[in-house]
Each structure stands twice: as structure tokens, then as C-alpha cells.
Design a protein around this motif. Structure first.
Motif, PDB file in Angstrom:
ATOM      1  N   LEU A 205       4.896   8.305  -0.618  1.00  8.76           N
ATOM      2  CA  LEU A 205       4.647   7.748   0.722  1.00  8.76           C
ATOM      3  C   LEU A 205       3.241   7.171   0.820  1.00  8.76           C
ATOM      4  O   LEU A 205       3.008   6.206   1.547  1.00  8.76           O
ATOM      5  CB  LEU A 205       4.879   8.807   1.806  1.00  8.76           C
ATOM      6  N   ASP A 206       2.311   7.735   0.064  1.00  8.34           N
ATOM      7  CA  ASP A 206       0.977   7.145   0.009  1.00  8.34           C
ATOM      8  C   ASP A 206       1.049   5.783  -0.674  1.00  8.34           C
ATOM      9  O   ASP A 206       0.414   4.832  -0.241  1.00  8.34           O
ATOM     10  CB  ASP A 206       0.022   8.054  -0.772  1.00  8.34           C
ATOM     11  N   ALA A 207       1.823   5.713  -1.757  1.00  9.33           N
ATOM     12  CA  ALA A 207       1.976   4.442  -2.469  1.00  9.33           C
ATOM     13  C   ALA A 207       2.567   3.389  -1.528  1.00  9.33           C
ATOM     14  O   ALA A 207       2.146   2.236  -1.491  1.00  9.33           O
ATOM     15  CB  ALA A 207       2.877   4.635  -3.687  1.00  9.33           C
ATOM     16  N   TRP A 208       3.542   3.785  -0.754  1.00  6.49           N
ATOM     17  CA  TRP A 208       4.209   2.914   0.201  1.00  6.49           C
ATOM     18  C   TRP A 208       3.212   2.432   1.265  1.00  6.49           C
ATOM     19  O   TRP A 208       3.182   1.265   1.624  1.00  6.49           O
ATOM     20  CB  TRP A 208       5.364   3.709   0.803  1.00  6.49           C
ATOM     21  N   ASN A 209       2.353   3.326   1.728  1.00  4.79           N
ATOM     22  CA  ASN A 209       1.312   2.934   2.688  1.00  4.79           C
ATOM     23  C   ASN A 209       0.348   1.912   2.111  1.00  4.79           C
ATOM     24  O   ASN A 209      -0.049   0.976   2.782  1.00  4.79           O
ATOM     25  CB  ASN A 209       0.479   4.154   3.117  1.00  4.79           C
ATOM     26  N   TRP A 210      -0.010   2.124   0.865  1.00  7.71           N
ATOM     27  CA  TRP A 210      -0.911   1.163   0.218  1.00  7.71           C
ATOM     28  C   TRP A 210      -0.267  -0.217   0.227  1.00  7.71           C
ATOM     29  O   TRP A 210      -0.905  -1.217   0.516  1.00  7.71           O
ATOM     30  CB  TRP A 210      -1.177   1.556  -1.233  1.00  7.71           C
ATOM     31  N   ALA A 211       0.996  -0.248  -0.125  1.00  4.29           N
ATOM     32  CA  ALA A 211       1.684  -1.534  -0.262  1.00  4.29           C
ATOM     33  C   ALA A 211       1.820  -2.217   1.087  1.00  4.29           C
ATOM     34  O   ALA A 211       1.865  -3.444   1.186  1.00  4.29           O
ATOM     35  CB  ALA A 211       3.070  -1.316  -0.862  1.00  4.29           C
TER      36      ALA A 211
END
Ligand SMILES: [Zn+2]
Length: 327
Positions: A205-211
Motif C-alpha cells: 500500500l505504501d508502494a501504491w501511494n508512491w505511484a
């Protein structure tokens, strides 16, 4: 109803199997960005649903589910960080859960329930309870009223009072397997998902936020500055970066220092794989003792992030210290 995210399925089934006799105080603990908050919400809804599915999940269509989804279920309380209006008129997030909020939750659980079922209090992030609010809650956690369920969510369970932790049944939510996380991110058409996942330490979910946000551009701007310590101008960079959210700056710089440390100690780049070559080179030049000192003070400064006094000056001082790592 499935688990909110595919990697949570086993934990979700485990919770559902306890639906008729749930833990009265549950602590969901685990790293950021793995969906603990969503799991807690789904669990609260499952407990409040008045026509649960055979396996125990919420039906999504009874009156209780409608109220829950609209945020108006009378037997549910969310205790969380509140927005505050500062002196300058800016809206800021409070840094702690106030004692008044805890007292309100205590009063709430002592009333009779509106509906015939459970009553649920969700505390997220539970590590934001200050001493006074934790103590206020502790009284009801010790002997929760009938049909009352507390769900506490925390990235940093060690920061909870030991007396609170010891009252809770703990469910640890770990990082998903890389394959599972990648499959989920790829399903969202995210470019360069592998880099983002590494950057997020494996938390999807952190990766998704970055994107999703502008933070990726900000990260690049910061890292391009840090990648060339010889040419770095602390005054102009601090000025340029002052619009970046303190949390973003702190995380980006923290991971950069972590990677420098890893390459200096012959390890592998963990977070910033797209800068692996630069890091490998800087790792041969960096002064280990100074790097450790900066990494330590940087980690400590993360606790006061919400009050960045003289932000630009602080950042300048940081950058000057950073430049000296490579003298
Ligand atoms: Zn329902």
C-alpha cells in the motif's frame, strides 16, 4: 466478502472464525502499508452486521452495514488523530490522541447498545495514545463491558504502554510475499512496481501511494540532490525542498541514509534500487562514523516531525552535515 487485500486472507479467516466469541481487546500489529486499518474496519463491520454471511463476514446490505459504510453506526466509535486548526489558520493533523477522545470512548462503552449486537471501538493509530489517554482507556480494557470489542491498530506496538499490550490479544500482520504484492500492484497497472515495492520496504500500500502522488517526483528531486554531495548547495536546496511534506522528506532521506549504510557495510541497496550505481560509488567515499551519527539523529528527529520549527534552517544544517560525510 473477501479480505480487504489478498495477502490478508489467512488473517481474515482467522478473525472470522472467532466472530461469535471475539477477543474483547484485539491488537493488530505490523508494518505500515500492509492494510491493518482496512482489516480492522472490515472486522468491525463484520461484528456489527445483523445478517452476517455463513463464514462470519458482513453482508453489506443490512441496515447496520449501511450505517457502518456511511460512518453513522451508533454502536461504533473510531478514535483517531483529529485535524486541528493552528494559529496561522492552517489545518494540521494532531500528533496524539487526546485524553478527551479516550474519555468519550469510555463513556460510550458504558451506555447500553443501540442495537442488540456488539459495540466496537477502533483505535488507530493506537501508538498515538498519550499517557493520559492510554490510562483512561486502560480502565475499560481491563474489564470491558459485555459485548464490547476494542480493536487497536499499531505500526509501532512497542510504543504502547505494556499494560495496554498485555490486555490485548495480538494478531501480527506481516509483509506479504513479494510475488503476492507484485501481482496486486501489477493488477493496478503501476509502472515500475518492483522499484516502488523495494522503495516501500515491501509494503504494497505504501508502494501504491508512491505511484499515486506527486511524492515520487519529490523523491527524485531530493535523491538527485543527495546523489551529488560535492556540488550540493544547502541553501538553495533547502529553499527548493521546503514545500515537500516533512514526512516525505524524512522518509526519503532516511531510506537514502539506510542504503548508504548498507553499501558501506558491503550490503545490498535495499530501497533505492534505481540509484544503485550512485550509491555503490558514494558508499566507497562515505565516512562511516559520521554517517552513523547522522542516521541516528535523523531517526530521532522523526518523532518531532509535526513541529518543524525553522524548517529551512534545519534542512540546511542537515545538508551541511550530509556534505561533510564525504569530505
Ligand atoms: Zn450486514
Amino acid at each position: 466478502m473477501n479480505a480487504p487485500y489478498p495477502w490478508l486472507e489467512a488473517n481474515w479467516q482467522r478473525l472470522l472464525s472467532t466472530r461469535t466469541r471475539p477477543a474483547q481487546a484485539l491488537l493488530l500489529a505490523g508494518p505500515r502499508g500492509v492494510g491493518k486499518g482496512a482489516l480492522a474496519q472490515a472486522w468491525a463491520q463484520a461484528l456489527l452486521c445483523e445478517a452476517p454471511l455463513p463464514e462470519g463476514a458482513a453482508c453489506g446490505s443490512c441496515p447496520a452495514c449501511h450505517w457502518f459504510e456511511a460512518g453513522t453506526h451508533p454502536d461504533f466509535r473510531l478514535v483517531t488523530l483529529q485535524e486541528k486548526i493552528g494559529k496561522d489558520g492552517d489545518v494540521k493533523m494532531a500528533t496524539g490522541i487526546e485524553v478527551d477522545q479516550a474519555r468519550e470512548a469510555v463513556d460510550f462503552v458504558q451506555l447500553s447498545t443501540y442495537r442488540a449486537g456488539f459495540r466496537v471501538v477502533l483505535v488507530n493509530p493506537a501508538d498515538s495514545l498519550n499517557l493520559a489517554s492510554a490510562n483512561a482507556l486502560l480502565k475499560v480494557l481491563e474489564e470491558p463491558p459485555l459485548n464490547t470489542v476494542f480493536v487497536l491498530v499499531s505500526d509501532q506496538p512497542r510504543r504502547l504502554l505494556p499494560t495496554i499490550r498485555s490486555r490485548c490479544t495480538r494478531l501480527d500482520i506481516g509483509l506479504p510475499a513479494t510475488d503476492t504484492a507484485m501481482q496486486w500492484l501489477n493488477g493496478r497497472q503501476i509502472e515500475d512496481a518492483a522499484t516502488l515495492l523495494a522503495l516501500s520496504g515491501g509494503a504494497p500500500l505504501d508502494a501504491w501511494n508512491w505511484a499515486d502522488g506527486t511524492e515520487l517526483d519529490e523523491r527524485r528531486s531530493v535523491l538527485e540532490g543527495l546523489a551529488r554531495p560535492g556540488q550540493l548547495d544547502p541553501i538553495s536546496l533547502a529553499e527548493r525542498w521546503k514545500a515537500i511534506k516533512p514526512q516525505t522528506w524524512h522518509t526519503v532521506a532516511y531510506k537514502w541514509l539506510g542504503d548508504l549504510l548498507a553499501v558501506r557495510l558491503q550490503g545490498r541497496v535495499q530501497f533505492n534500487r534505481d540509484f544503485a550505481d550512485v550509491l555503490a560509488q558514494l558508499g566507497t567515499q562515505v565516512d562511516l562514523a559520521k554517517l552513523l551519527a547522522l542516521a541516528k539523529s535523523h531517526a530521532e528527529s522523526g518523532r518531532t516531525l509535526a513541529h518543524p520549527l525553522n524548517r529551512v534552517l534545519q534542512q540546511e544544517a542537515w545538508l551541511i552535515q550530509y556534505r561533510h560525510l564525504f569530505d
